[in-house]
Design an enzyme around this catalytic site. Sequence first.
Site, PDB file in Angstrom:
ATOM      1  N   LYS A  46      -2.429   6.510 -13.762  1.00 47.49           N
ATOM      2  CA  LYS A  46      -3.815   6.125 -13.436  1.00 47.49           C
ATOM      3  C   LYS A  46      -4.497   5.665 -14.723  1.00 47.49           C
ATOM      4  O   LYS A  46      -4.273   6.238 -15.793  1.00 47.49           O
ATOM      5  CB  LYS A  46      -4.546   7.339 -12.838  1.00 47.49           C
ATOM      6  CG  LYS A  46      -6.051   7.171 -12.625  1.00 47.49           C
ATOM      7  CD  LYS A  46      -6.391   6.195 -11.526  1.00 47.49           C
ATOM      8  CE  LYS A  46      -7.909   5.986 -11.420  1.00 47.49           C
ATOM      9  NZ  LYS A  46      -8.243   4.854 -10.518  1.00 47.49           N
ATOM     10  N   CYS A 129     -11.624  -3.090 -13.667  1.00 49.54           N
ATOM     11  CA  CYS A 129     -12.136  -2.043 -12.766  1.00 49.54           C
ATOM     12  C   CYS A 129     -13.520  -2.454 -12.264  1.00 49.54           C
ATOM     13  O   CYS A 129     -14.422  -2.695 -13.067  1.00 49.54           O
ATOM     14  CB  CYS A 129     -12.225  -0.694 -13.471  1.00 49.54           C
ATOM     15  SG  CYS A 129     -12.997   0.533 -12.383  1.00 49.54           S
TER      16      CYS A 129
HETATM   17  O1  RRO Z   1     -10.866   4.142 -10.425  1.00 53.81           O
HETATM   18  C1  RRO Z   1     -11.300   3.142  -9.803  1.00 53.81           C
HETATM   19  O2  RRO Z   1     -12.357   3.160  -9.145  1.00 53.81           O
HETATM   20  C2  RRO Z   1     -10.589   1.856  -9.816  1.00 53.81           C
HETATM   21  C3  RRO Z   1     -10.052   1.267 -10.937  1.00 53.81           C
HETATM   22 BR1  RRO Z   1      -9.989   2.110 -12.601  1.00 53.81          BR
HETATM   23  C4  RRO Z   1      -9.523  -0.045 -10.860  1.00 53.81           C
HETATM   24  O3  RRO Z   1      -9.036  -0.655 -11.814  1.00 53.81           O
HETATM   25  N1  RRO Z   1      -9.570  -0.667  -9.670  1.00 53.81           N
HETATM   26  C5  RRO Z   1     -10.081  -0.088  -8.570  1.00 53.81           C
HETATM   27  O4  RRO Z   1     -10.092  -0.707  -7.510  1.00 53.81           O
HETATM   28  N2  RRO Z   1     -10.581   1.180  -8.655  1.00 53.81           N
END
Ligand code: RRO
Length: 310
Positions: A46, A129
């Site tokens: 993650k 993100c």
């Molecule tokens: O953690 C998130 O909300 C998230 C991330 Br880091 C990302 O790169 N893409 C996404 O759809 N959610």
Amino acid sequence: MTKRISTKIAEIPLASFIFNASGPRCTEEDELNLLGTSASAAIMTKSCTMEPREGNAEPRYQALPYGSIQSMGLPNLGYKAYLEMLPRLKQAGKPIVVSISGFSLADNLTMVKAFQTSCADLIEVNFSCPNIEGKAQVGYDFEQTERALEQLCELGSKPIGLKLPPYFDFSHFNTMANIIKKFPVSFITCINSVGNTLVIDPETESAIIKPKGGFGGLCGDYIKPIGLANVRAFSQLLPSSIDIIGVGGIKTGTDAFEYLLAGASAVQVATCFEKEGVECFDRIAKELDSIMAAKQYSSIAAVKGKLKMI
Ligand code: RRO
């Protein structure tokens, strides 16, 4: 896994074409261990930040008929926890891809530098993100992307890749490809979720997720054509030495095969993995292998980018 679907990203061998995306089920050490014993071709973490994070307020994930919407908000253990756990994860005997997603260039420089001297095999820098309030997606700011790459690519010899947001115009594909070509970027990952979408429940007359006024990242089947287009466009604009990893709506061997035709060197699975669990990797790999066997293709290279025009 058969040799037919083995591949390489930045010269790192992968036993299969399919692994997990940075997203669901890859935050905690037990989840990463499960990926280690699964048929996922790699262990992908993650996206991490400098400090541990709980993420956004709930509800922040909702399965939808053809995918999902989420605004997780980067829940993760903080980069030091992943650094510390890497030698243990490495015992699974497969490549490890770390994803970093700092809130500033300084954060990203600190984290990339740290992982450059770790046992990670590949470093994916997340420029896309969509779910942090007040933080725009770096991949939509071309000047910022270029400034960041100037420094991020100087920090060591481990292969670096970029996780990109979906683009929707050829001028943007061109601009981003021209920036990437200036630097020793080893791979790109296309696409992140389609950010800032809104799903409404007409019964309750409410948005179905809480963060950011209901705006979140759309995932799954809905976005497969967008992912395919981004992989295809970049495969035509970048040299073949830069590998492209496809993400977006992959849940069958047929989906993986389509990404391969578009030019992907590997694919990552998020929504289907969230819904089905680790069994999806073996299933999709076997389905892809059967499709290729039936078509008498003996390698990924025989199909990669061979999309026909009508
Ligand atoms: O953690 C998130 O909300 C998230 C991330 Br880091 C990302 O790169 N893409 C996404 O759809 N959610």
